[in-house]
Scaffold this active site. Structure first.
Site, mmCIF file in Angstrom:
data_model
loop_
_atom_site.group_PDB
_atom_site.id
_atom_site.type_symbol
_atom_site.label_atom_id
_atom_site.label_comp_id
_atom_site.label_asym_id
_atom_site.label_seq_id
_atom_site.Cartn_x
_atom_site.Cartn_y
_atom_site.Cartn_z
ATOM 1 N N LYS A 264 -127.821 -7.650 110.857
ATOM 2 C CA LYS A 264 -128.726 -6.505 110.989
ATOM 3 C C LYS A 264 -130.173 -6.935 111.168
ATOM 4 O O LYS A 264 -130.554 -8.071 110.912
ATOM 5 C CB LYS A 264 -128.543 -5.558 109.805
ATOM 6 C CG LYS A 264 -127.215 -4.818 109.897
ATOM 7 C CD LYS A 264 -127.094 -3.649 108.952
ATOM 8 C CE LYS A 264 -125.806 -2.863 109.246
ATOM 9 N NZ LYS A 264 -125.593 -1.754 108.298
ATOM 10 N N ARG A 299 -118.355 -6.636 104.860
ATOM 11 C CA ARG A 299 -118.056 -6.255 106.244
ATOM 12 C C ARG A 299 -118.882 -7.139 107.173
ATOM 13 O O ARG A 299 -120.117 -7.061 107.173
ATOM 14 C CB ARG A 299 -118.367 -4.770 106.466
ATOM 15 C CG ARG A 299 -118.056 -4.246 107.854
ATOM 16 C CD ARG A 299 -118.381 -2.759 107.941
ATOM 17 N NE ARG A 299 -118.065 -2.212 109.251
ATOM 18 C CZ ARG A 299 -118.908 -2.199 110.274
ATOM 19 N NH1 ARG A 299 -120.127 -2.707 110.147
ATOM 20 N NH2 ARG A 299 -118.540 -1.688 111.440
#
Length: 322
Positions: A264, A299
């Protein structure tokens, strides 16, 4: 704002008298001395039968989208998606997360029928290939979840925490499937437009507690709930860091914690790496931090690298008699 009991996670050895496992972990402990009711914070939190409960599970991301922030458009069709799933399972993935709608900042909504076409055939093909690994469907929509569960999915992963499609709770409850409820401030179109909080830890905790209560009221069993603080979903860099530093607080919700921070933007901001696919080392560092906070599911895009790092972390944090 709620002020839940905040266990301070530790991995240092040897463990002192009074130390208890944090949420069933064999590697993370907390000092429960003087705590009246520590059992809820110490008990294991199973996801599905057959999955380990004493170590973090690795969830491999299989995005069948043209526009996901990191790997959109990299899978040409069903055969390529199955090949990626097979590679992730071979690398040690415990769960596969199939997504047909990008929820990156600014992403447009995908119609349900298009999302079904992207995801259900991939799930069916993974099962036809003999892969028995649990599959999560990453969707906000009841119709997509129903098609995925029919095709062989086991878990629902809803970034809207049952706030987008009111029928998704019914579909999940009838299937008896676990569901991950994620916090987001706003929608993908608006969430990064100057997000604000007075107390990001307290507000995210309270939101997830309310959504869990809603899920139970809709017929979903409490033991089927999974929580996700929603890193990057309506959060600034500092919000993300605050949530990561206080991640263990969310064990007080009584549900397994899923952490999705792989590749991210905040990782790129802190490390100076603009290309998302080149943020693997930073992503692994965050995964190890989450593991040390007792998170149950990580994840990730990069399964092999994460599994290898966790193997070393587990060896170094497991108390033995030798």
């Amino acid at each position: 704002m709620t002020s839940p009991l905040h266990p301070v996670p530790r991995t240092d050895l040897p463990r002192p008298p009074g130390a208890l496992p944090l949420a069933g972990s064999a590697h993370v402990w907390w000092d429960a001395t003087g705590v009246a009711r520590p059992a809820a914070l110490s008990a294991p939190r199973p996801i599905l039968p057959g999955l380990p409960v004493d170590r973090p599970l690795v969830m491999g991301i299989v995005n069948v989208t043209p526009d996901s922030f990191s790997d959109g458009g990299t899978l040409g069709g069903v055969p390529e998606a199955v090949a990626r799933a097979q590679a992730m399972v071979a690398a040690g993935a415990d769960i596969l997360d199939i997504g047909g709608e990008s929820t990156r900042p600014g992403a447009a909504e995908v119609p349900s029928d298009a999302e079904i076409v992207r995801t259900a055939p991939v799930i069916a093909a993974i099962r036809a290939a003999g892969i028995a690994t649990p599959i999560s469907i990453d969707t906000r929509k009841a119709g997509v979840a129903q098609a995925a569960l029919t095709a062989g999915a086991n878990i629902v992963n809803d970034v809207s925490a049952l706030s987008w499609d009111p029928d998704l709770a019914r579909v999940t409850a009838e299937a008896g499937a676990p569901i991950c409820l994620m916090h987001a401030q706003g929608t993908p179109q608006t969430m990064q437009q100057a997000p604000r909080y007075q107390d990001v830890l307290g507000e995210v905790y309270d939101y997830l507690a309310r959504r869990m209560d809603h899920a139970v009221a809709q017929g979903i069993a409490p033991e089927r709930l999974i929580s996700d603080v929603g890193i990057g979903f309506g959060k600034t860099l500092q919000h993300n860091l605050t949530l990561l530093k206080g991640l263990s607080r969310f064990h007080a919700l009584g549900a397994p914690i899923l952490l999705g921070a792989s590749r991210k933007r905040f990782i790129g901001t802190l490390s100076g790496v603009d290309v998302a696919a080149q943020r693997v080392p930073g992503s692994v560092a965050v995964a190890l931090w989450a593991a040390a906070q007792g998170a149950q599911i990580l994840r990730v895009h990069d399964v092999a690298e994460t599994v290898q790092a966790l193997a070393l972390w587990r060896a170094l944090t497991l108390e033995t008699n030798e």
